[in-house]
Write a protein that holds these residues in place. Structure first.
Motif, PDB file in Angstrom:
ATOM      1  N   LYS A   1       0.215   6.780   9.390  1.00 51.93           N
ATOM      2  CA  LYS A   1      -0.908   6.981   8.555  1.00 51.93           C
ATOM      3  C   LYS A   1      -1.435   8.574   8.826  1.00 51.93           C
ATOM      4  O   LYS A   1      -1.694   9.148   7.754  1.00 51.93           O
ATOM      5  CB  LYS A   1      -1.979   5.887   8.797  1.00 51.93           C
ATOM      6  CG  LYS A   1      -3.066   6.006   7.770  1.00 51.93           C
ATOM      7  CD  LYS A   1      -3.962   4.904   8.083  1.00 51.93           C
ATOM      8  CE  LYS A   1      -5.286   5.298   7.315  1.00 51.93           C
ATOM      9  NZ  LYS A   1      -6.075   4.067   7.373  1.00 51.93           N
TER      10      LYS A   1
ATOM     11  N   ASP B   1      -4.364   4.129   1.953  1.00 52.31           N
ATOM     12  CA  ASP B   1      -4.421   2.450   2.111  1.00 52.31           C
ATOM     13  C   ASP B   1      -4.685   1.868   0.605  1.00 52.31           C
ATOM     14  O   ASP B   1      -4.708   0.718   0.588  1.00 52.31           O
ATOM     15  CB  ASP B   1      -5.926   2.174   2.871  1.00 52.31           C
ATOM     16  CG  ASP B   1      -5.764   2.484   4.099  1.00 52.31           C
ATOM     17  OD1 ASP B   1      -4.868   2.332   4.880  1.00 52.31           O
ATOM     18  OD2 ASP B   1      -6.753   3.149   4.934  1.00 52.31           O
ATOM     19  N   ALA B   2      -4.367   2.726  -0.255  1.00 55.28           N
ATOM     20  CA  ALA B   2      -4.481   2.239  -1.691  1.00 55.28           C
ATOM     21  C   ALA B   2      -3.496   1.627  -1.857  1.00 55.28           C
ATOM     22  O   ALA B   2      -2.282   1.702  -1.633  1.00 55.28           O
ATOM     23  CB  ALA B   2      -4.576   3.689  -2.741  1.00 55.28           C
TER      24      ALA B   2
ATOM     25  N   THR C   1       0.824  -1.174  -0.141  1.00 55.53           N
ATOM     26  CA  THR C   1      -0.141   0.006  -0.062  1.00 55.53           C
ATOM     27  C   THR C   1       0.939   1.148  -0.057  1.00 55.53           C
ATOM     28  O   THR C   1       2.210   0.998   0.361  1.00 55.53           O
ATOM     29  CB  THR C   1      -0.906  -0.090   1.305  1.00 55.53           C
ATOM     30  OG1 THR C   1       0.156   0.074   2.354  1.00 55.53           O
ATOM     31  CG2 THR C   1      -1.513  -1.180   1.471  1.00 55.53           C
TER      32      THR C   1
ATOM     33  N   SER D   1      -1.770  11.382   5.888  1.00 50.75           N
ATOM     34  CA  SER D   1      -2.840  12.300   5.641  1.00 50.75           C
ATOM     35  C   SER D   1      -2.755  13.677   6.037  1.00 50.75           C
ATOM     36  O   SER D   1      -3.147  14.647   4.952  1.00 50.75           O
ATOM     37  CB  SER D   1      -4.271  11.925   6.307  1.00 50.75           C
ATOM     38  OG  SER D   1      -3.871  10.626   6.874  1.00 50.75           O
TER      39      SER D   1
ATOM     40  N   GLU E   1      -3.815  14.671  -2.579  1.00 52.04           N
ATOM     41  CA  GLU E   1      -4.877  13.958  -2.761  1.00 52.04           C
ATOM     42  C   GLU E   1      -4.475  12.516  -2.878  1.00 52.04           C
ATOM     43  O   GLU E   1      -4.641  11.658  -3.837  1.00 52.04           O
ATOM     44  CB  GLU E   1      -5.616  14.444  -3.779  1.00 52.04           C
ATOM     45  CG  GLU E   1      -6.408  15.861  -3.909  1.00 52.04           C
ATOM     46  CD  GLU E   1      -7.270  16.087  -4.931  1.00 52.04           C
ATOM     47  OE1 GLU E   1      -7.878  15.155  -5.531  1.00 52.04           O
ATOM     48  OE2 GLU E   1      -7.269  17.312  -5.012  1.00 52.04           O
ATOM     49  N   ILE E   2      -3.744  11.945  -1.462  1.00 46.27           N
ATOM     50  CA  ILE E   2      -3.295  10.557  -1.907  1.00 46.27           C
ATOM     51  C   ILE E   2      -4.091   9.776  -0.728  1.00 46.27           C
ATOM     52  O   ILE E   2      -3.983  10.139   0.453  1.00 46.27           O
ATOM     53  CB  ILE E   2      -1.732  10.407  -1.555  1.00 46.27           C
ATOM     54  CG1 ILE E   2      -1.174  11.100  -3.008  1.00 46.27           C
ATOM     55  CG2 ILE E   2      -1.149   9.180  -1.238  1.00 46.27           C
ATOM     56  CD1 ILE E   2       0.440  10.929  -2.866  1.00 46.27           C
ATOM     57  N   ASP E   3      -4.501   8.751  -0.963  1.00 45.40           N
ATOM     58  CA  ASP E   3      -5.231   7.763  -0.112  1.00 45.40           C
ATOM     59  C   ASP E   3      -3.988   6.635   0.605  1.00 45.40           C
ATOM     60  O   ASP E   3      -3.473   5.850  -0.187  1.00 45.40           O
ATOM     61  CB  ASP E   3      -6.366   6.762  -0.440  1.00 45.40           C
ATOM     62  CG  ASP E   3      -6.760   5.846   0.144  1.00 45.40           C
ATOM     63  OD1 ASP E   3      -6.571   5.694   1.399  1.00 45.40           O
ATOM     64  OD2 ASP E   3      -7.751   5.188  -0.334  1.00 45.40           O
TER      65      ASP E   3
ATOM     66  N   ASP F   1      -0.528   9.628  -9.874  1.00 37.49           N
ATOM     67  CA  ASP F   1      -0.773   9.068  -8.413  1.00 37.49           C
ATOM     68  C   ASP F   1       0.653   8.626  -7.999  1.00 37.49           C
ATOM     69  O   ASP F   1       0.890   9.130  -6.882  1.00 37.49           O
ATOM     70  CB  ASP F   1      -1.758   8.034  -8.367  1.00 37.49           C
ATOM     71  CG  ASP F   1      -3.136   8.713  -8.727  1.00 37.49           C
ATOM     72  OD1 ASP F   1      -3.573   9.759  -8.600  1.00 37.49           O
ATOM     73  OD2 ASP F   1      -4.030   7.851  -9.331  1.00 37.49           O
TER      74      ASP F   1
ATOM     75  N   SER G   1      -0.540  14.919   2.940  1.00 34.92           N
ATOM     76  CA  SER G   1      -1.401  15.038   1.536  1.00 34.92           C
ATOM     77  C   SER G   1      -2.217  15.986   1.809  1.00 34.92           C
ATOM     78  O   SER G   1      -2.532  16.817   0.757  1.00 34.92           O
ATOM     79  CB  SER G   1      -2.076  13.650   1.692  1.00 34.92           C
ATOM     80  OG  SER G   1      -2.968  13.797   0.621  1.00 34.92           O
ATOM     81  N   ASP G   2      -2.984  16.329   2.990  1.00 36.31           N
ATOM     82  CA  ASP G   2      -3.941  17.388   2.924  1.00 36.31           C
ATOM     83  C   ASP G   2      -3.394  18.835   2.804  1.00 36.31           C
ATOM     84  O   ASP G   2      -3.655  19.612   2.167  1.00 36.31           O
ATOM     85  CB  ASP G   2      -4.592  17.411   4.365  1.00 36.31           C
ATOM     86  CG  ASP G   2      -5.559  16.211   4.374  1.00 36.31           C
ATOM     87  OD1 ASP G   2      -5.865  15.623   3.363  1.00 36.31           O
ATOM     88  OD2 ASP G   2      -6.129  15.905   5.375  1.00 36.31           O
TER      89      ASP G   2
END
Ligand SMILES: Nc1ncnc2c1ncn2[C@@H]1O[C@H](COP(=O)(O)OP(=O)(O)OP(=O)(O)O)[C@@H](O)[C@H]1O
Ligand SMILES: [Mg+2]
Length: 505
Positions: free
Chosen positions: A117, A134-135, A94, A121, A130-132, A144, A124-125
């Motif tokens: 984690k 858990d992807a 991930t 976030s 704009e990255i998740d 991405d 990213s924020d």
């Protein structure tokens, strides 16, 4: 305040001066672009700034202090990060796992994933990446992934970011997203050094632009205080005019060179990578394939070259090639420019002349019957270097010593040798400078006029539209639309590629 100042940097390699008296000043919180022709010394300079290579002479200052780097860990310590052109993420992990690999925040000896984690976030924020977390990286598109690479570098505390040709693999809307992210970084005071051959993009994003010519800095232009044009940059870089891939009269004939029917390939999970692709390419025709990277283009090319198992049929010049191996297909007159040049098209640790043989082991000038003919190979390697303007001290240097663009020029030269009837070309001008791009386009046009059939895959939509006789749009392994190169604009084509993607989601 200067984030980076380089003074009097010299770097010599055997037979080449890669950097000679480089002077560069990069303002904090700015985007500073570096442009210059292939082999000008851009990547070398960035490797020196990142501590991957050592300068022979000169000083590096970061935030006003003189520093010395023995390795990237030293430069990371003072807040420098580099995103390489070849992504280094592990597909089956991930985003979270990829980012923490190597720099885990530990809680009593074990990895504190929850803390990692929330920091991801947060980063990213605050920069709009704009990255998740858990992807799964394997499920992400190229754009991405690139933002994950940037995030990874920021996670390690970088305040100065080096991006070497980050947009080469991106389609237009991904470039927009990247630039949006860079603007976010800038507004938070992060400094970005950005290398690109795409002058329009440079003009769009850079505050300042430094031109390197033959290893030395020849000018720095400031877009806040002056009007800079692409022509001006090209002039400073190579002293020539900007090329355009113009359309010209059709040379398409009746003779079908490549006939592909119902080509389908399935991955190990039983998922179709390409399904039911049927098309033909005639002698003298260039068929362009447009698509966001990762929609089956690589699989299509590999199936045609016989390096990937597929059902359906492939006929080359009226011969059923479906069951033939790659070597036999090549012997029918198929040339191949793969997308990943360092992995599939070169032996990096072998001299250039041995690389002339790669993929052409059984053909002239490399072999006569079962005997190799190295003398002829060497002569022909010299010819390629001359004709394709490959900048290298000689044919005995290792392929790894060539700059990225010069490697690409060499591969194009090799594949265009021996009058192929069909060329399978993935991103033939990726990473080459504007002058070399024009030369490759000329070469392709001349060969097309003589009857070469070409399957052209390119992320450069101007190139795709300018060079192609017809265009098909590929999405999730299927052809979803045709576009007429005579009338379609890059914006419309981009929309067809991504609009269709959104509609399908
Ligand atoms: N490890 C090496 N050994 C020998 N020569 C090298 C090495 N690395 C780079 N060079 C040479 O130094 C010169 C500058 O290369 P560099 O990769 O910095 O160019 P570049 O400006 O990044 O070009 P491109 O736009 O093609 O990526 C080239 O002539 C190259 O062949
Ligand atoms: Mg380079």
């Amino acid at each position: 305040m200067l984030a980076v100042e380089l003074q009097g940097i010299w770097k010599r390699f055997p037979g080449v001066i890669a950097n000679s008296n480089i002077n560069l000043k990069v303002e904090q919180g700015s985007v500073h672009a570096i442009v210059g022709e292939n082999g000008a010394g851009k990547s070398t300079l960035m490797k020196i700034l990142y501590g991957m290579q050592r300068a022979d002479e000169g000083t590096i200052s970061v935030n006003g202090k003189i520093v010395e780097f023995d390795s990237p860990s030293d430069s990371i310590e003072v807040g420098i990060g580099m995103v390489h052109q070849h992504f280094m993420l592990a597909d089956n992990f991930t985003v979270l796992e990829n980012v923490v690999l190597g720099s885990e925040p530990t809680k009593a000896g074990s990895i504190d994933f929850a803390a990692a984690k929330s920091r991801i976030s947060e980063i990213s924020d605050s920069y709009g990446l704009e990255i998740d977390a858990d992807a799964l990286v394997g499920d992400l598109g190229v754009g991405d992934r690139q933002r994950v690479e940037i995030l990874k570098v920021l996670y390690r505390g970088a305040r100065i970011l080096i991006l070497d040709e980050p947009t080469a693999v991106l389609v237009p809307h991904e470039v927009d997203e990247l630039f949006e992210a860079l603007r976010g970084l800038k507004s938070e005071g992060i400094t970005v050094i950005f290398i690109s051959h795409k002058l329009d993009e440079v003009l769009q994003i850079a505050d300042e632009i430094t031109v390197i010519r033959r290893g030395t800095t020849v000018a720095t232009l400031n877009q806040k205080t002056q009007t800079v044009t692409a022509e001006q940059l090209a002039e400073l870089m190579v002293g020539s005019e900007l090329p355009t891939p113009e359309t010209r009269g059709s040379t398409v004939t009746e003779q079908v060179v490549l006939l592909v029917s119902e080509l389908t390939s399935v991955n190990s999970d039983g998922k179709a990578e390409i399904s039911d692709l049927s098309f033909k390419i005639h002698a003298g025709e260039i068929l362009g394939i447009a698509g966001v990277e990762g929609n089956g283009q690589s699989e299509l090319v590999e199936a045609i070259m016989g390096t990937r198992a597929a059902t359906g049929s492939i006929w080359i010049n009226d011969q059923d090639a479906s069951k033939l191996g790659t070597r036999k297909r090549r012997e029918l007159g198929v040339a191949y420019i793969p997308e990943d040049r360092s992995r599939l098209a070169l032996l990096l640790d072998a001299p250039l002349w041995e690389n002339r043989i790669l993929g052409h082991q059984t053909q002239a000038p490399n072999a006569k019957g079962i005997r190799l003919t190295p003398k002829l190979t060497k002569m022909d390697t010299k010819r390629i270097i001359q004709e394709f303007d490959v900048r290298t001290p000689g044919i005995d240097v290792l392929a790894s010593a060539l700059s990225g663009g010069n490697q690409q020029k060499f591969i194009v030269g090799r594949e265009m040798s021996g009058n192929p009837i069909l060329l399978i070309a993935s991103h033939p001008t990726r990473g080459v400078d504007v002058g070399a791009q024009a030369a490759i386009w000329d070469e392709l046009r001349a060969a097309r006029e003589k009857g070469l059939a070409v399957l052209l895959i390119s992320a450069d939509l101007d190139e795709l539209i300018g060079m192609s006789d017809s265009i098909k749009v590929i999405l999730r392994g299927k052809f979803v639309a045709d576009a007429d190169p005579a009338t379609v604009t890059p914006q419309q084509l981009g929309n067809a590629m991504t609009g269709a993607l959104k509609a399908a989601n």
